[in-house]
Design an enzyme around this catalytic site. Structure first.
Site, PDB file in Angstrom:
ATOM      1  N   TYR A  32       0.534  -1.383  -0.014  1.00 47.54           N
ATOM      2  CA  TYR A  32       0.096  -0.031  -0.044  1.00 47.54           C
ATOM      3  C   TYR A  32       0.824   1.257   0.086  1.00 47.54           C
ATOM      4  O   TYR A  32       0.238   2.522  -0.132  1.00 47.54           O
ATOM      5  CB  TYR A  32      -1.022   0.118   1.231  1.00 47.54           C
ATOM      6  CG  TYR A  32      -1.984  -1.044   1.214  1.00 47.54           C
ATOM      7  CD1 TYR A  32      -2.684  -1.401   0.079  1.00 47.54           C
ATOM      8  CD2 TYR A  32      -1.849  -1.945   2.147  1.00 47.54           C
ATOM      9  CE1 TYR A  32      -3.721  -2.480   0.163  1.00 47.54           C
ATOM     10  CE2 TYR A  32      -2.710  -3.207   2.007  1.00 47.54           C
ATOM     11  CZ  TYR A  32      -3.769  -3.369   1.191  1.00 47.54           C
ATOM     12  OH  TYR A  32      -4.570  -4.543   1.068  1.00 47.54           O
ATOM     13  N   HIS A 109      -8.598   2.345  -5.430  1.00 51.21           N
ATOM     14  CA  HIS A 109      -7.838   1.178  -4.678  1.00 51.21           C
ATOM     15  C   HIS A 109      -6.320   1.464  -5.015  1.00 51.21           C
ATOM     16  O   HIS A 109      -5.736   1.689  -6.175  1.00 51.21           O
ATOM     17  CB  HIS A 109      -8.036  -0.390  -5.149  1.00 51.21           C
ATOM     18  CG  HIS A 109      -9.460  -0.635  -4.575  1.00 51.21           C
ATOM     19  ND1 HIS A 109      -9.926  -1.154  -3.654  1.00 51.21           N
ATOM     20  CD2 HIS A 109     -10.512  -0.536  -5.597  1.00 51.21           C
ATOM     21  CE1 HIS A 109     -11.104  -1.142  -3.659  1.00 51.21           C
ATOM     22  NE2 HIS A 109     -11.543  -1.018  -4.751  1.00 51.21           N
TER      23      HIS A 109
HETATM   24  C1  DQA Z   1      -7.496  -1.727  -1.035  1.00 43.27           C
HETATM   25  C2  DQA Z   1      -7.737  -3.225  -1.410  1.00 43.27           C
HETATM   26  C3  DQA Z   1      -8.378  -4.155  -0.751  1.00 43.27           C
HETATM   27  O1  DQA Z   1      -8.408  -5.566  -1.214  1.00 43.27           O
HETATM   28  C4  DQA Z   1      -7.852  -4.082   0.845  1.00 43.27           C
HETATM   29  O2  DQA Z   1      -8.927  -4.778   1.563  1.00 43.27           O
HETATM   30  C5  DQA Z   1      -7.817  -2.646   1.255  1.00 43.27           C
HETATM   31  C6  DQA Z   1      -7.148  -1.747   0.498  1.00 43.27           C
HETATM   32  C7  DQA Z   1      -6.516  -0.788  -1.918  1.00 43.27           C
HETATM   33  O3  DQA Z   1      -6.541   0.059  -1.677  1.00 43.27           O
HETATM   34  O4  DQA Z   1      -5.777  -1.357  -2.565  1.00 43.27           O
HETATM   35  O5  DQA Z   1      -7.961  -2.633   2.592  1.00 43.27           O
HETATM   36  O6  DQA Z   1      -8.924  -1.057  -1.038  1.00 43.27           O
END
Ligand code: DQA
Length: 156
Positions: A32, A109
């Site tokens: 992330y 995302h």
């Molecule tokens: C997310 C991807 C999701 O699968 C995960 O549960 C997250 C972050 C992303 O920003 O890549 O918490 O939304």
């Protein structure tokens, strides 16, 4: 007679963030990134200001709270940018609320869900989204602000 000089101001963009995004910068940074949510909020506010727009930025770990924030955006927002995080994969309630909105909704995302576990490949939110941005890290939020600005300009 008093002249009406007030310019009609565009309502704020609601930028909503789901569970665990308060841990950004610390949580699995290899997936992330190292940018914190507070930094993303500042970057989004500056990006929106560059387009003459403002934001309301929220994070919640609670599904019902996100539903409440979306309902608030329905009457008080010009658009929604939402990273539903894990709820994207599970929440029909959040999808239902998005489908009740008449304003643009951009799903963001940080990671590219399609490169990840198969249980992340389905997002219910995508069914209600105007557009989707994924895999660009924190930059994805800024691109979403740009997209909203363009959509709002075109629809004026
Ligand atoms: C997310 C991807 C999701 O699968 C995960 O549960 C997250 C972050 C992303 O920003 O890549 O918490 O939304």
């Amino acid at each position: 007679m008093a002249k009406k000089t007030s310019k009609s101001k565009t309502l704020p963009i609601y930028i909503l963030n789901g569970p665990n995004l308060n841990l950004l910068g610390h949580r699995e940074p290899e997936v992330y990134g190292y940018t914190t949510l507070a930094e993303i909020e500042k970057m989004c506010a500056a990006q929106a200001a560059g387009h003459g727009l403002s934001i309301i930025f929220h994070q919640s770990n609670h599904e019902g709270e996100i539903v409440d924030q979306l309902q608030e955006a329905r009457t008080s927002g010009s658009a929604v940018i939402i990273n539903p995080a894990g709820y994207g994969h599970t929440s029909i309630a959040i999808l239902d609320t998005i489908q009740a909105l008449k304003i643009p909704v951009i799903e963001v995302h940080l990671s590219n869900l399609h490169k990840r576990e198969s249980y992340r490949h389905l997002s219910y939110v995508s069914k209600g989204a105007t557009g989707i941005i994924m895999g660009l890290g924190a930059q994805g939020y800024l691109r979403a602000v740009d997209a909203v600005a363009q959509i709002l300009k075109v629809s004026k």
